[in-house]
Design a protein around this motif. Structure first.
Motif, short mmCIF file in Angstrom:
data_model
loop_
_atom_site.label_atom_id
_atom_site.label_comp_id
_atom_site.label_asym_id
_atom_site.label_seq_id
_atom_site.Cartn_x
_atom_site.Cartn_y
_atom_site.Cartn_z
N ASN A 15 0.84 -1.19 0.00
CA ASN A 15 0.00 0.00 0.00
C ASN A 15 0.88 1.25 0.00
N TYR A 66 -3.28 -0.28 -3.90
CA TYR A 66 -4.18 -1.04 -3.05
C TYR A 66 -4.61 -2.34 -3.71
N ASN A 103 -1.66 -1.19 10.17
CA ASN A 103 -2.76 -0.90 9.26
C ASN A 103 -2.92 -2.07 8.29
N LEU A 106 -6.31 -3.31 4.97
CA LEU A 106 -6.35 -3.11 3.52
C LEU A 106 -5.30 -3.93 2.79
N GLU A 443 -5.66 8.21 2.25
CA GLU A 443 -5.50 7.86 3.65
C GLU A 443 -4.71 8.95 4.36
#
Ligand SMILES: Nc1nc2c(ncn2[C@@H]2O[C@H](COP(=O)(O)OP(=O)(O)OP(=O)(O)O)[C@@H](O)[C@H]2O)c(=O)[nH]1
Ligand SMILES: [Mg+2]
Length: 629
Positions: A15, A66, A103, A106, A443
């Protein structure tokens, strides 16, 4: 080729803002740009690592994504690199999935997609220092088992976990010597996406316990900094302080640099004899051409460093993504995509990385609009021009009891760049294509304490770029300008100044009528010609031309000379010209390359010169009418 001797090809995929480039730097010792916002890396970058076994690893740093279902040009680069579809490349032997350990949700979906490609894989759980500080509990063994890949924890910024990662990469690669050139991957349908989503959620539940000490600070700070009104006020205040500092703090250092050049100039004059046909020329080349020209630009180094210290600190803190969020409504109103913020921000350094950063924008038209307005942002090459004219014409005085007037004018010039970029994009949207701007999601990274080494290194990079330009672009051009302003010699019995008879003098005088309506004299015209190479070259050229033209003012500062020779109206018109003029061939070249279109490059040239002429004309006429002629 023998699989044992050829280097192992490894790609870092993850990401945005998960620390891929920081990891790449830690592994290879490179110094690619790392900053705390998404979309820093927009190109593939290659580096080499030597494993302990002696095996060489060719490492690829890639733009963040992503999903392999790429939408924007930078994401396509990542997808194609992973699948081995890039020109002249085969699929990597090992994929290193880089995850921000704090995180994971995702990135798990991306990892599942990557698994489907079928290449050997290693998961680097990066930012593990933060995960530990938060008391986040990740069951590493279970995670590794559920995903079917080895998991290594890393802290890229402190170089932790690096040898372990290298070993894991080697181990993962060992059995797979196959030389298959393409990874297999087909875009998943809606059902497959839902299934992957469900699997990712299950893995999250099974392997990750929520943090004991979650990061509440970021939320609390954002309550203030993202306030729709208060946040904008703080952003403006930050910019205001930045420009005040650029003027207030730079002066002592600039005086120091000037003094050094003064001493060098005097030293040269005392060492080089001024007799014979050649020695005076050598002296003039060094003193008028190099010191007055190149030195005249180098004195602005302190201002560049101060400005970038602010920008780099704010980037590293994680503030820039917030600034993007705050500006989103205003930018949307002007027809700019929210993702245009980072490209436009990069353009404050230089329009070239700015134009390239527009690759993060997926919609073609939004990307084109962003590229067309990026050169209007005040790049650092304009700083010498702005500062020189401000020092010559704007008095050093305090207004409203606290603000430095020169800093305020600088702030105004930056604002003029921003406002005109918004206005031009508004017009493009109204005239060329209508339609809603797509919603924008980015983000917001957690705030991080800036890393001193990263800040200093980035600062050094900016300073080095500035000095290298002086050596590579300005120095050779100043030798040309000096020669063009010196030869040919005036004829016997000529009465005017010698420079009037030189090539430069003649060219300047021939073109002067074109620029007379906007208040430019022939010396300025002469400076604008080499100034096409880069904006700050004009300052160097003015330094050289005036140093040659006017022996009496030799040694005095260029700003003093200009204040004596130009009217206020001319000085202001020159500033207005430089807000708009596309005086940078390198930018135009990159625009052509990125848009793959001569047409749009020429549209940019024409519209920017037209705006420059118009702005200088109006400024000059108004200033003359108000008594500034
Ligand atoms: N505390 C901590 N910070 C890290 C670590 N790795 C990276 N960072 C910081 O995280 C931010 C993002 O790092 P980058 O290397 O630019 O991230 P990236 O994945 O290359 O981002 P894009 O190029 O935008 O996709 C920077 O501010 C780094 O200093 C880590 O292990 N620990
Ligand atoms: Mg990166």
């Amino acid at each position: 080729m023998d699989a044992l001797v050829r280097p192992l090809r490894v790609a870092l995929v993850g990401n945005p803002n998960s620390g891929k480039t920081a990891l790449f730097n830690a592994l290879t010792g490179a110094h690619q740009k790392v900053a705390n916002y998404a979309g820093v890396t927009v190109e593939r970058k290659e580096g080499r690592v030597q494993a302990r076994s002696g095996r060489s690893i060719a490492l690829l740093d890639l733009p963040g994504t992503y999903s392999l279902r790429a939408r924007s040009p930078d994401e396509e680069v990542t997808r194609d690199a992973v699948l081995g579809r890039l020109q002249g490349e085969v699929a990597p032997d090992v994929i290193v999935a880089v995850a921000d350990a704090t995180n994971l949700r995702l990135v798990l979906r991306l990892i599942l997609e990557l698994k489907a490609v079928g290449r050997p894989m290693v998961l680097a759980l990066n930012m593990f220092d933060i995960a530990e500080r938060q008391g986040l509990r990740i069951d590493l063994e279970r995670l590794s088992a559920s995903l079917g890949v080895p998991v290594i924890t890393t802290t890229a910024t402190r170089k932790r976990g690096i040898p372990e990662l290298v070993s894991a990469i080697e181990a993962a690669a060992a059995p797979a010597w196959s030389e298959s050139s393409e990874g297999q991957w087909t875009a998943p349908d809606a059902a497959a996406i839902r299934a992957a989503h469900g699997r990712a959620e299950r893995i999250m539940r099974d392997c990750v316990r929520p943090p004991e000490r979650p990061d509440t600070l970021t939320g609390r700070i954002d309550g203030v900094l993202l306030h729709p009104v208060g946040g904008l006020v703080i952003l403006l205040a930050l910019l205001f302080v930045m420009f005040q500092a650029v003027f207030a703090w730079a002066t002592p250092a600039m005086d120091g640099i000037e003094a050094v050049f003064g001493i060098v100039g005097a030293g040269v004059a005392s060492v080089v004899p001024d007799t014979g046909p050649v020695w005076p020329l050598v002296q003039s080349l060094i003193v008028d051409g190099l010191i007055a020209g190149v030195g005249g630009v180098l004195v602005f180094l302190p201002q560049i460093v101060i400005l970038f210290a602010f920008i780099i600190l704010l980037e590293d803190l994680g503030y820039m993504a917030r600034a993007a969020f705050l500006m989103d409504r205003i930018m949307g109103g002007a027809g700019l995509h929210g993702r245009a913020f980072i490209p436009l921000l990069s353009s404050f350094a230089c329009a070239i990385p700015g134009v390239m950063a527009a690759r993060v924008i997926d919609a073609k038209r939004d990307r084109l609009t962003t590229i067309m307005v990026a050169p209007l942002m005040t790049c650092s090459a304009r700083i010498p021009v702005y500062t020189l004219i401000i020092a010559a014409f704007i008095p050093q005085q305090t207004v409203w009891g606290f603000a430095n007037l020169q800093g305020l004018v600088m702030f105004g010039l930056y604002a003029a760049g921003i406002v005109s970029a918004l206005a031009v994009s508004f017009v493009i949207r109204k005239v060329l294509w209508r339609g809603a701007v797509e919603p924008f999601m980015m983000e917001l990274p957690a705030y991080k304490r800036p890393d001193a080494r990263n800040v200093l290194f980035n600062l050094w990079t900016r300073a080095r770029i500035f000095m290298e330009r002086a050596a590579r672009i300005i120095l050779p051009l100043m030798i040309l300008v000096w020669a063009a302003s010196t030869f040919p010699y005036p004829p016997e019995g000529a009465s005017g100044p010698a420079i009037d008879y030189s090539f430069a003098g003649m060219a300047g005088q021939a073109l002067e009528p074109l620029f007379a309506p906007i208040g430019f004299n022939w010396q300025m015209v002469v400076a604008l010609i080499p100034g096409m190479a880069a904006r700050e070259v004009a300052v160097a050229a003015l330094g050289t031309v005036y140093a040659i033209a006017d022996a009496e003012s030799a040694g005095s500062l260029l700003a003093t000379t200009l204040a004596a020779q130009w009217s206020l109206a001319t000085g202001l018109a020159f500033l207005a010209w430089y807000v708009f003029a596309p005086q940078c061939v390198a930018t135009l070249g990159v625009v052509k390359r990125e848009l793959n279109s001569w047409k749009w490059m020429w549209v940019m040239v024409v519209y920017m010169f037209a705006l420059a002429y118009l702005a200088a004309f109006v400024t000059y006429r108004v200033a003359v009418a108000l008594g500034g002629g």
